[in-house]
Design a protein around this motif. Sequence first.
Motif, PDB file in Angstrom:
ATOM      1  N   PHE B 103       0.827  -1.213   0.000  1.00 25.56           N
ATOM      2  CA  PHE B 103       0.000   0.000   0.000  1.00 25.56           C
ATOM      3  C   PHE B 103       0.857   1.257   0.000  1.00 25.56           C
ATOM      4  N   LYS B 104       2.184   1.052   0.010  1.00 24.15           N
ATOM      5  CA  LYS B 104       3.139   2.164  -0.023  1.00 24.15           C
ATOM      6  C   LYS B 104       2.978   3.122   1.162  1.00 24.15           C
ATOM      7  N   TRP B 105       2.790   2.562   2.333  1.00 22.35           N
ATOM      8  CA  TRP B 105       2.771   3.396   3.531  1.00 22.35           C
ATOM      9  C   TRP B 105       4.156   4.007   3.723  1.00 22.35           C
ATOM     10  N   SER B 106       4.218   5.086   4.521  1.00 27.65           N
ATOM     11  CA  SER B 106       5.522   5.682   4.796  1.00 27.65           C
ATOM     12  C   SER B 106       6.296   4.781   5.752  1.00 27.65           C
ATOM     13  N   LYS B 107       7.611   4.955   5.758  1.00 29.77           N
ATOM     14  CA  LYS B 107       8.470   4.109   6.592  1.00 29.77           C
ATOM     15  C   LYS B 107       8.102   4.219   8.067  1.00 29.77           C
ATOM     16  N   GLU B 108       7.845   5.459   8.508  1.00 30.59           N
ATOM     17  CA  GLU B 108       7.550   5.677   9.933  1.00 30.59           C
ATOM     18  C   GLU B 108       6.232   5.004  10.311  1.00 30.59           C
ATOM     19  N   LYS B 109       5.265   5.149   9.427  1.00 30.34           N
ATOM     20  CA  LYS B 109       3.950   4.568   9.695  1.00 30.34           C
ATOM     21  C   LYS B 109       4.069   3.038   9.785  1.00 30.34           C
ATOM     22  N   ILE B 110       4.826   2.464   8.849  1.00 29.91           N
ATOM     23  CA  ILE B 110       5.007   1.008   8.854  1.00 29.91           C
ATOM     24  C   ILE B 110       5.672   0.583  10.155  1.00 29.91           C
ATOM     25  N   ARG B 111       6.736   1.324  10.512  1.00 30.34           N
ATOM     26  CA  ARG B 111       7.491   0.946  11.691  1.00 30.34           C
ATOM     27  C   ARG B 111       6.619   0.990  12.948  1.00 30.34           C
ATOM     28  N   SER B 112       5.850   2.047  13.090  1.00 29.67           N
ATOM     29  CA  SER B 112       5.053   2.152  14.321  1.00 29.67           C
ATOM     30  C   SER B 112       3.951   1.089  14.331  1.00 29.67           C
ATOM     31  N   ARG B 113       3.395   0.786  13.149  1.00 27.15           N
ATOM     32  CA  ARG B 113       2.352  -0.251  13.077  1.00 27.15           C
ATOM     33  C   ARG B 113       2.940  -1.623  13.442  1.00 27.15           C
ATOM     34  N   VAL B 114       4.135  -1.912  12.912  1.00 26.21           N
ATOM     35  CA  VAL B 114       4.768  -3.197  13.198  1.00 26.21           C
ATOM     36  C   VAL B 114       5.042  -3.337  14.694  1.00 26.21           C
ATOM     37  N   GLU B 115       5.570  -2.254  15.286  1.00 22.50           N
ATOM     38  CA  GLU B 115       5.887  -2.310  16.719  1.00 22.50           C
ATOM     39  C   GLU B 115       4.622  -2.485  17.553  1.00 22.50           C
ATOM     40  N   GLU B 116       3.579  -1.793  17.139  1.00 27.62           N
ATOM     41  CA  GLU B 116       2.303  -1.898  17.845  1.00 27.62           C
ATOM     42  C   GLU B 116       1.786  -3.342  17.823  1.00 27.62           C
ATOM     43  N   LEU B 117       1.806  -3.944  16.633  1.00 23.86           N
ATOM     44  CA  LEU B 117       1.296  -5.312  16.506  1.00 23.86           C
ATOM     45  C   LEU B 117       2.158  -6.299  17.259  1.00 23.86           C
ATOM     46  N   MET B 118       3.471  -6.102  17.215  1.00 29.13           N
ATOM     47  CA  MET B 118       4.364  -7.021  17.922  1.00 29.13           C
ATOM     48  C   MET B 118       4.066  -6.993  19.415  1.00 29.13           C
ATOM     49  N   SER B 119       3.819  -5.798  19.938  1.00 30.98           N
ATOM     50  CA  SER B 119       3.549  -5.747  21.370  1.00 30.98           C
ATOM     51  C   SER B 119       2.160  -6.342  21.676  1.00 30.98           C
ATOM     52  N   LYS B 120       1.184  -6.076  20.802  1.00 26.82           N
ATOM     53  CA  LYS B 120      -0.152  -6.643  21.009  1.00 26.82           C
ATOM     54  C   LYS B 120      -0.129  -8.165  20.998  1.00 26.82           C
ATOM     55  N   LEU B 121       0.711  -8.733  20.140  1.00 28.18           N
ATOM     56  CA  LEU B 121       0.747 -10.194  20.027  1.00 28.18           C
ATOM     57  C   LEU B 121       1.847 -10.798  20.892  1.00 28.18           C
ATOM     58  N   HIS B 122       2.344 -10.006  21.831  1.00 26.85           N
ATOM     59  CA  HIS B 122       3.336 -10.479  22.796  1.00 26.85           C
ATOM     60  C   HIS B 122       4.588 -11.041  22.129  1.00 26.85           C
ATOM     61  N   LEU B 123       5.053 -10.307  21.104  1.00 25.14           N
ATOM     62  CA  LEU B 123       6.326 -10.684  20.480  1.00 25.14           C
ATOM     63  C   LEU B 123       7.373  -9.690  20.973  1.00 25.14           C
ATOM     64  N   SER B 124       8.425 -10.222  21.572  1.00 24.37           N
ATOM     65  CA  SER B 124       9.449  -9.345  22.135  1.00 24.37           C
ATOM     66  C   SER B 124      10.105  -8.510  21.030  1.00 24.37           C
ATOM     67  N   LYS B 125      10.491  -7.278  21.377  1.00 22.96           N
ATOM     68  CA  LYS B 125      11.085  -6.358  20.407  1.00 22.96           C
ATOM     69  C   LYS B 125      12.363  -6.908  19.782  1.00 22.96           C
ATOM     70  N   GLU B 126      13.031  -7.764  20.547  1.00 21.18           N
ATOM     71  CA  GLU B 126      14.317  -8.263  20.046  1.00 21.18           C
ATOM     72  C   GLU B 126      14.162  -9.138  18.793  1.00 21.18           C
ATOM     73  N   TYR B 127      12.922  -9.546  18.516  1.00 20.83           N
ATOM     74  CA  TYR B 127      12.704 -10.369  17.323  1.00 20.83           C
ATOM     75  C   TYR B 127      12.550  -9.538  16.052  1.00 20.83           C
ATOM     76  N   TYR B 128      12.596  -8.214  16.213  1.00 25.24           N
ATOM     77  CA  TYR B 128      12.316  -7.315  15.094  1.00 25.24           C
ATOM     78  C   TYR B 128      13.099  -7.698  13.830  1.00 25.24           C
ATOM     79  N   ASN B 129      14.399  -7.939  14.005  1.00 27.33           N
ATOM     80  CA  ASN B 129      15.236  -8.251  12.839  1.00 27.33           C
ATOM     81  C   ASN B 129      15.596  -9.731  12.736  1.00 27.33           C
ATOM     82  N   THR B 130      14.805 -10.570  13.396  1.00 28.66           N
ATOM     83  CA  THR B 130      15.056 -12.013  13.372  1.00 28.66           C
ATOM     84  C   THR B 130      14.346 -12.631  12.168  1.00 28.66           C
TER      85      THR B 130
END
Lengths: 524, 316
Positions: B103-130
């Motif tokens: 959908f060509k979202w901006s980088k910042e928007k994508i990043r904040s959405r990804v972080e939000e979902l990771m925390s909602k689904l109880h995925l630790s931040k350290e997995y971001y680049n795993t």
Amino acid sequence: MEEQQSLLEFMLQQRGKLLDQTIAHIGLTFTSLLIAVVIGLPLGIFIARRKKAATVVLNIAGILQTIPSIALLGFMIPLLGIGPLPAITALFLYALLPIIRNTYTGINEVDANVLEAAAAMGFSKWQILTKVELPLAFPVILAGIRTATVINVGVATLAAYIAAGGLGEFIFGGISLNNTNMILAGAIPAALLAILFDFLLSRVQKINLKKIRVAVALMPFIILLLSSFYAIPSFEKNKLLAGFTPEFMGREDGYLGLKSVYKLNIRNVVISDAVMYKAAYEKKLDIISGYSTAGRLKAFDLVTLYDDKKIFPPYYAAPLIRNDVLQKYPEVKDVLNMLSGKINDSIMTELNYKVDYLKQSPETVAKDFLTKNNLYRQPRNGNKGTIRFGSKIFGEQYILINMYSMLIEGYTDLKVDTKTGLGGTKICFDAMTNDQIDMYPEYTGTGLLAILNASAKTLDHLKQNEDSVYNYVSDQFKKKYKLTWLKPIGYNNAYALMMRRQQSNELNVHSITDLTNYVNENQK
Amino acid sequence: MIEARNISKKFKQQTAVDAISFTVNESENFVLLGTSGCGKTTTLKMINRLIEPTDGEIFINQKNIRDENAETLRRSIGYALQNTGLFPHYTVAENIAVVPKLFKWSKEKIRSRVEELMSKLHLSKEYYNTYPNELSGGQQQRVGLARALAADAAILLMDEPFGALDPITRTHVRNDFKNLEEFKKKTIVLVTHDVQEAFDLADRICLMDKGKIIQVGTPATLLFKPANEFVQQFFNEQRLQLEYKSVTLKMIWNFLNDGVDDKSLLKEITSGKNIWQVLENFSLNDEAMLVRNNGVTKKINYASLMKAFNDYKRAN
């Protein structure tokens, strides 16, 4: 004996040539590889989508792969002539199968769940291919490219046979000239190239998932860069082009002599004698280094240029045999000498013509000749022992070996085991000294220059005289190698420069001096 | 929201889905339930056109999906599958960001959405680049869910999303998923062969067999008012537990006694809880509890609960 040159000295001395050949070799390998990737990759992707086409395409590519490389090069000559074009085409065909097959396999092995997810996320077909399938298939595709590269480095040595250059020039020159240093100077760099490229590609293959997308993007540029190494030799029109065998290139009684004695400096390419005559006939080459009794001389209407300064020594053919065999089976000597005086130059040319051009089998030609001369006898099928005959890899030697086998089996109780098609002087001679064959027909000039490595002084002393050369060679072989030269058969298969009869008349070039003058006048 | 009209799918000789019709309402959790080969997955995949129906039509918001570009349609529908289908060459963050990127979202928007979902689904931040293959099965499934939710599509299709997990992990991931606000908000069509899971997640269950719909209804309807023998048989094995789970205190409210004397000391429980959950409470602590419904409070204990439940069953 003159002091032997070390391999390192040879390589240093020839470093210019070695570098040229190596670059040409890399160029040949990667140009063909590039074309194979450009064609094989889309083809592999296509057949991964059409399973029905897959079987057909893979089978065709598989069959291409099974054609012996030298035969494939042979097929290319009538279609594409000589030079880089047929060589690259042949190499391309060899590289095709591993690339198509691995692309096909790689794409098929991508997890169906991943593809379903990609489609469900809303990827277009093109996005699925470029973002999912190709990156995930990359390691497998790369393994195919790696296989193709190694195959091509090896097969590219054969390119020297059809005037496309590469490290094969040294290898085949060395085999013909009985020069181990020259063989190694070609073979070692070729092997190193194969190992080096294999290693480099194995590193790329182990690249981690993160860098795969970078590697996918970079690959084409690297291959393109490497293939640009090969500046395709320009074939200018209106200038004479000579094609010389690797053997001729390195011999004192060959190209070296032409340069030093005649001061002839002509544009030339290295080519196999198997395709040389045809290339001359088809005007791909103007001058070739042929053999004076070659059957194709007649077939292709070529004429030999007169050797007015006598640089080509006589090449009288005679059976070369191990002394211990003569002691064990003394009857062999008289039987093998039966051919002596029966075949002169024109008879040999005629016999060669039948084999090389009329495509009669050497066996038939040999039998017909013996029958006509009342020499043929039915085999006795005796079991006194076995004698092993070898031959070099051209028609004339096959004819002789067939004649000798028939004579031995007809007149003695010995059986003959033939090992025909040995690659060159070195292979035949080494087979003799290593007790793997007992006899093969050799030429006095070859014995003098390629085996004994006679010095310029010796050559001068012998004055290229028929008898003195035979006597000298016969004497030296007995002393040094315990080998005996039996009686010469009677014809002289010396080197000769040849050109098309029509061109020879048009340019008024009939001797090598004429040629030198013509080249000097027209190519400055 | 989603309406299927007489859709069929034939593969060569075999009919996978045989002229079925159904409607899924907005924000509803609609579960396609059935044994293997009943046509439930084929039905699901026809909704985002991974499979095209041989016959019939599907409408989303009154628009025939056939008139829409397949890729555009799919980008507007979330999708989660049993074996996650994560891209092995993408990091966790990149996997989650797949559709937003389309959908060509901006980088910042994508990043904040990804972080939000990771925390909602109880995925630790350290997995971001795993990469996915470094994660456990449960974690991978969470990433798969995050990816399906990333672009905040109104509709979510789920093909046995918890099917590949072991029972304990499955319960954890499922409960975390149930507690997401998205779960309550979105229109979800979920395929499963697991009856417990269907009862746990469904607003309505669509029971399928041999390419046909046998019955559509709330879990309680299927249990207490089976359309035929097949439906009855289908739930027999786990009937009691399913009944406890499909009946809430609200449903048996009228069968509960009033008798409340002392209200102060007792624990309260909401009327939305099902019998199973109340029983779980009793087994931990066998004390009477208070239930409040529409301003009225009643006191329950084990015996009164069981009696009310049985009365409810008899009445149905």
